[in-house]
Design an enzyme around this catalytic site. Structure first.
Site, PDB file in Angstrom:
ATOM      1  N   ASN A 103       0.784  -1.319   0.009  1.00  0.00           N
ATOM      2  CA  ASN A 103      -0.011  -0.027   0.059  1.00  0.00           C
ATOM      3  C   ASN A 103       0.761   1.192  -0.035  1.00  0.00           C
ATOM      4  OD1 ASN A 103      -2.117  -1.876   0.064  1.00  0.00           O
ATOM      5  ND2 ASN A 103      -2.445  -1.448   2.320  1.00  0.00           N
ATOM      6  N   ASP A 105      -0.773   4.186   0.747  1.00  0.00           N
ATOM      7  CA  ASP A 105      -1.514   5.062   1.580  1.00  0.00           C
ATOM      8  C   ASP A 105      -1.018   5.864   2.752  1.00  0.00           C
ATOM      9  OD1 ASP A 105      -3.805   2.535   2.606  1.00  0.00           O
ATOM     10  OD2 ASP A 105      -1.952   3.129   3.354  1.00  0.00           O
ATOM     11  N   HIS A 120       5.792  -0.532  -2.648  1.00  0.00           N
ATOM     12  CA  HIS A 120       5.645   0.267  -3.583  1.00  0.00           C
ATOM     13  C   HIS A 120       5.395   1.709  -3.705  1.00  0.00           C
ATOM     14  CE1 HIS A 120       3.218  -3.548  -4.784  1.00  0.00           C
ATOM     15  NE2 HIS A 120       4.676  -3.578  -5.412  1.00  0.00           N
ATOM     16  N   CYS A 128      11.215  14.493  -8.351  1.00  0.00           N
ATOM     17  CA  CYS A 128      11.327  15.515  -9.484  1.00  0.00           C
ATOM     18  C   CYS A 128      11.945  14.731 -10.615  1.00  0.00           C
ATOM     19  CB  CYS A 128      12.518  16.338  -9.110  1.00  0.00           C
ATOM     20  SG  CYS A 128      12.787  17.374 -10.551  1.00  0.00           S
ATOM     21  N   CYS A 152      13.349  23.270  -9.720  1.00  0.00           N
ATOM     22  CA  CYS A 152      13.814  23.457 -11.048  1.00  0.00           C
ATOM     23  C   CYS A 152      12.599  23.721 -12.078  1.00  0.00           C
ATOM     24  CB  CYS A 152      14.570  22.139 -11.722  1.00  0.00           C
ATOM     25  SG  CYS A 152      13.485  20.691 -11.800  1.00  0.00           S
ATOM     26  N   ASN A 215      -8.230 -13.000   4.312  1.00  0.00           N
ATOM     27  CA  ASN A 215      -8.917 -12.310   3.190  1.00  0.00           C
ATOM     28  C   ASN A 215     -10.296 -12.460   3.312  1.00  0.00           C
ATOM     29  OD1 ASN A 215      -9.616 -11.477   0.295  1.00  0.00           O
ATOM     30  ND2 ASN A 215      -7.062 -11.500  -0.021  1.00  0.00           N
TER      31      ASN A 215
HETATM   32  C1  BV8 Z   1       8.599  -5.280 -11.790  1.00  0.00           C
HETATM   33  C2  BV8 Z   1       1.868   1.309  -6.603  1.00  0.00           C
HETATM   34  C3  BV8 Z   1      10.274  -5.755 -13.283  1.00  0.00           C
HETATM   35  C4  BV8 Z   1       1.104   2.478  -7.398  1.00  0.00           C
HETATM   36  C5  BV8 Z   1       1.302  -0.678  -7.657  1.00  0.00           C
HETATM   37  C6  BV8 Z   1       5.961 -11.968 -13.039  1.00  0.00           C
HETATM   38  C7  BV8 Z   1       4.881 -12.520 -13.260  1.00  0.00           C
HETATM   39  C8  BV8 Z   1       3.776 -11.644 -13.703  1.00  0.00           C
HETATM   40  C9  BV8 Z   1       3.779 -10.492 -13.872  1.00  0.00           C
HETATM   41  C10 BV8 Z   1       4.951  -9.780 -13.372  1.00  0.00           C
HETATM   42  C11 BV8 Z   1       5.873 -10.355 -12.921  1.00  0.00           C
HETATM   43  N1  BV8 Z   1       6.991  -9.461 -12.930  1.00  0.00           N
HETATM   44  C12 BV8 Z   1       6.439  -8.225 -13.448  1.00  0.00           C
HETATM   45  C13 BV8 Z   1       5.320  -8.328 -13.566  1.00  0.00           C
HETATM   46  C14 BV8 Z   1       4.423  -7.206 -14.044  1.00  0.00           C
HETATM   47  C15 BV8 Z   1       3.836  -6.644 -12.952  1.00  0.00           C
HETATM   48  C16 BV8 Z   1       2.766  -7.461 -12.262  1.00  0.00           C
HETATM   49  O1  BV8 Z   1       2.824  -8.055 -11.393  1.00  0.00           O
HETATM   50  N2  BV8 Z   1       1.646  -7.248 -12.903  1.00  0.00           N
HETATM   51  C17 BV8 Z   1       0.387  -8.092 -12.356  1.00  0.00           C
HETATM   52  C18 BV8 Z   1      -0.846  -7.219 -12.510  1.00  0.00           C
HETATM   53  C19 BV8 Z   1       0.372  -9.326 -13.122  1.00  0.00           C
HETATM   54  N3  BV8 Z   1       4.844  -6.050 -11.855  1.00  0.00           N
HETATM   55  C20 BV8 Z   1       5.392  -5.058 -11.818  1.00  0.00           C
HETATM   56  O2  BV8 Z   1       5.151  -4.295 -12.949  1.00  0.00           O
HETATM   57  C21 BV8 Z   1       6.325  -4.620 -10.886  1.00  0.00           C
HETATM   58  N4  BV8 Z   1       7.623  -4.337 -11.131  1.00  0.00           N
HETATM   59  O3  BV8 Z   1       8.275  -6.484 -11.456  1.00  0.00           O
HETATM   60  O4  BV8 Z   1       9.364  -4.776 -12.714  1.00  0.00           O
HETATM   61  C22 BV8 Z   1      11.429  -4.826 -13.697  1.00  0.00           C
HETATM   62  C23 BV8 Z   1      12.855  -5.545 -12.968  1.00  0.00           C
HETATM   63  C24 BV8 Z   1      13.749  -4.766 -13.071  1.00  0.00           C
HETATM   64  C25 BV8 Z   1      13.711  -3.553 -14.048  1.00  0.00           C
HETATM   65  C26 BV8 Z   1      12.677  -3.150 -14.678  1.00  0.00           C
HETATM   66  C27 BV8 Z   1      11.432  -3.720 -14.273  1.00  0.00           C
HETATM   67  C28 BV8 Z   1       5.859  -3.424  -9.960  1.00  0.00           C
HETATM   68  C29 BV8 Z   1       4.571  -3.718  -9.492  1.00  0.00           C
HETATM   69  C30 BV8 Z   1       4.150  -2.420  -8.499  1.00  0.00           C
HETATM   70  C31 BV8 Z   1       2.983  -1.785  -9.234  1.00  0.00           C
HETATM   71  N5  BV8 Z   1       2.605  -0.742  -8.291  1.00  0.00           N
HETATM   72  N6  BV8 Z   1       1.036   0.195  -6.727  1.00  0.00           N
HETATM   73  C32 BV8 Z   1      -0.093   2.757  -6.918  1.00  0.00           C
HETATM   74  O5  BV8 Z   1      -0.670   2.182  -5.841  1.00  0.00           O
HETATM   75  O6  BV8 Z   1      -0.520   3.861  -7.349  1.00  0.00           O
HETATM   76  S1  BV8 Z   1       0.439  -2.151  -7.408  1.00  0.00           S
HETATM   77  C33 BV8 Z   1      -0.881  -2.091  -6.852  1.00  0.00           C
HETATM   78  O7  BV8 Z   1      -1.326  -3.338  -6.666  1.00  0.00           O
HETATM   79  C34 BV8 Z   1      -0.919  -1.676  -5.226  1.00  0.00           C
HETATM   80  O8  BV8 Z   1       0.333  -1.427  -4.833  1.00  0.00           O
HETATM   81  C35 BV8 Z   1      -1.839  -2.747  -4.719  1.00  0.00           C
HETATM   82  O9  BV8 Z   1      -1.364  -2.712  -3.350  1.00  0.00           O
HETATM   83  C36 BV8 Z   1      -1.095  -4.064  -5.466  1.00  0.00           C
HETATM   84  C37 BV8 Z   1      -1.710  -5.103  -5.331  1.00  0.00           C
HETATM   85  O10 BV8 Z   1      -2.758  -5.105  -5.152  1.00  0.00           O
HETATM   86  P1  BV8 Z   1      -3.687  -5.576  -3.776  1.00  0.00           P
HETATM   87  O11 BV8 Z   1      -3.166  -4.729  -2.790  1.00  0.00           O
HETATM   88  O12 BV8 Z   1      -3.640  -7.128  -3.481  1.00  0.00           O
HETATM   89  O13 BV8 Z   1      -5.061  -4.929  -3.849  1.00  0.00           O
HETATM   90  P2  BV8 Z   1      -6.132  -5.656  -4.525  1.00  0.00           P
HETATM   91  O14 BV8 Z   1      -7.468  -4.658  -4.609  1.00  0.00           O
HETATM   92  O15 BV8 Z   1      -5.908  -6.157  -5.863  1.00  0.00           O
HETATM   93  O16 BV8 Z   1      -6.959  -6.693  -3.789  1.00  0.00           O
HETATM   94  C38 BV8 Z   1      -7.336  -6.472  -2.567  1.00  0.00           C
HETATM   95  C39 BV8 Z   1      -7.506  -7.730  -1.504  1.00  0.00           C
HETATM   96  O17 BV8 Z   1      -7.963  -7.281  -0.267  1.00  0.00           O
HETATM   97  C40 BV8 Z   1      -8.361  -8.701  -2.389  1.00  0.00           C
HETATM   98  O18 BV8 Z   1      -7.982 -10.024  -2.301  1.00  0.00           O
HETATM   99  C41 BV8 Z   1      -9.630  -8.674  -1.283  1.00  0.00           C
HETATM  100  O19 BV8 Z   1     -10.444  -9.846  -1.452  1.00  0.00           O
HETATM  101  C42 BV8 Z   1      -9.215  -8.345  -0.021  1.00  0.00           C
HETATM  102  N7  BV8 Z   1      -9.922  -7.750   0.886  1.00  0.00           N
HETATM  103  C43 BV8 Z   1     -10.900  -6.715   0.699  1.00  0.00           C
HETATM  104  N8  BV8 Z   1     -11.361  -6.117   1.589  1.00  0.00           N
HETATM  105  C44 BV8 Z   1     -10.819  -6.816   2.651  1.00  0.00           C
HETATM  106  C45 BV8 Z   1      -9.923  -7.691   2.315  1.00  0.00           C
HETATM  107  N9  BV8 Z   1      -9.200  -8.496   2.958  1.00  0.00           N
HETATM  108  C46 BV8 Z   1      -9.458  -8.493   4.393  1.00  0.00           C
HETATM  109  N10 BV8 Z   1     -10.053  -7.697   4.805  1.00  0.00           N
HETATM  110  C47 BV8 Z   1     -10.972  -6.586   4.107  1.00  0.00           C
HETATM  111  N11 BV8 Z   1     -11.742  -5.745   4.747  1.00  0.00           N
END
Ligand code: BV8
Length: 251
Positions: A103, A105, A120, A128, A152, A215
């Site tokens: 997160n 936040d 993240h 910048c 800048c 979850n």
């Molecule tokens: C990277 C910041 C490489 C921005 C975010 C390998 C395999 C597959 C894909 C990839 C891989 N390696 C890289 C990738 C691509 C990509 C990726 O993973 N894509 C996914 C979509 C398949 N990963 C990347 O690009 C990462 N970078 O690997 O770079 C690299 C290496 C070297 C050089 C260059 C490049 C970067 C990933 C970071 C992306 N940034 N956020 C922002 O927030 O604005 S990710 C974003 O999703 C948030 O950070 C968030 O936290 C995160 C994950 O989502 P969740 O937190 O799980 O939230 P979500 O809504 O999905 O789920 C909520 C859950 O809570 C649900 O399960 C729900 O049931 C549950 N819930 C709801 N309410 C409750 C609850 N549980 C309990 N109580 C409740 N009340």
């Protein structure tokens, strides 16, 4: 069933094992912060994967900043919920404790957690695009949009990790190290689809850690978990906490 599992998990935690916790957007949901992939996870007609990318920012920095400004306005108006508060307290209860969050936040910090690895980044920090300088910016609402560097005049960007961007290697290594050393790993409120964060719990388990998932629904991690507690983080953590401290007091 759930009560039984909560009791077993509390028994496990009573021994104060080396504990690593990974949180996702679900831990902030009860504070009123929309999750990414839930029903309220959309903004206008966009998905996070459409906007949280360097390409989207290069194409339309104003649109990306409007999304972040909307989120900052939301986050600024909410408070940490019991899940955040308990994790902040557990930091003092467990001698070896690491909180790893996806997160941005800042609610864990606001709740009092200090030992946090923000995989993240943080929505209250900006960078910048020219100098790379990182600074805090809590202006809500943001004006002008997109915001410019006070030094800048170049475009500022949110200091968060976008899809396709590498995580800070030091933070990521610290997270893997904490998981390798952990005896118990708790994964709370994440859909476990984003990498490399989603690999952390498996690293912990490969080293023999017990894996606990909290979850509302099953995730790709659930089949590997020793315990899956279905329910809201803000309700389940207090129940575990009650057992931990109640047992302590009655002994
Ligand atoms: C990277 C910041 C490489 C921005 C975010 C390998 C395999 C597959 C894909 C990839 C891989 N390696 C890289 C990738 C691509 C990509 C990726 O993973 N894509 C996914 C979509 C398949 N990963 C990347 O690009 C990462 N970078 O690997 O770079 C690299 C290496 C070297 C050089 C260059 C490049 C970067 C990933 C970071 C992306 N940034 N956020 C922002 O927030 O604005 S990710 C974003 O999703 C948030 O950070 C968030 O936290 C995160 C994950 O989502 P969740 O937190 O799980 O939230 P979500 O809504 O999905 O789920 C909520 C859950 O809570 C649900 O399960 C729900 O049931 C549950 N819930 C709801 N309410 C409750 C609850 N549980 C309990 N109580 C409740 N009340």
């Amino acid at each position: 069933m759930l009560a039984e599992k909560i009791k077993e998990v509390a028994e496990l935690l009573k021994e104060r094992p080396r504990l690593a916790v990974l949180t996702g957007a679900g831990v902030s949901a009860e504070s009123g912060v929309p999750t990414f992939r839930g029903p309220d996870g959309l903004w206008r007609q966009f998905r996070a994967e459409d906007l949280a990318t360097p390409e989207a920012f290069a194409r339309d920095p104003k649109l990306v900043w409007e999304w972040y400004d909307w989120r900052r306005q939301k986050i600024q108006s909410v408070a940490p919920n019991p899940a955040h508060m308990i994790l902040a307290r557990w930091e003092k209860y467990f001698p070896v404790f690491t909180l790893i969050t996806q997160n941005v936040d800042g609610l864990h910090r606001q709740a009092g957690s200090t030992k946090i690895l923000e995989l993240h980044g943080n929505i209250w920090m900006v960078r910048c695009t020219q100098e790379g300088k990182i600074m805090e910016n809590r202006q809500v609402p943001l004006t002008p949009i997109p915001p410019l560097c006070p030094n800048c005049g170049a475009l500022l960007r949110p200091h968060v990790v976008w899809f396709g961007e590498a995580l800070d290697p030091n933070i990521l290594e610290a997270a893997f190290e904490a998981c390798r050393r952990s005896e118990v790993m708790m994964v709370i409120g994440t859909s476990a689809v984003v990498q490399p964060a989603a690999s952390l719990p498996l690293v912990a388990q490969q080293r023999g850690a017990k894996l606990i998932e909290i979850n509302l629904e099953p995730t790709p991690l659930s089949p590997y978990a020793d315990y899956v507690l279905y329910g809201k983080a803000g309700e389940i953590l207090p129940l575990i906490d009650e057992f931990l401290f109640k047992k302590e007091n009655t002994e």
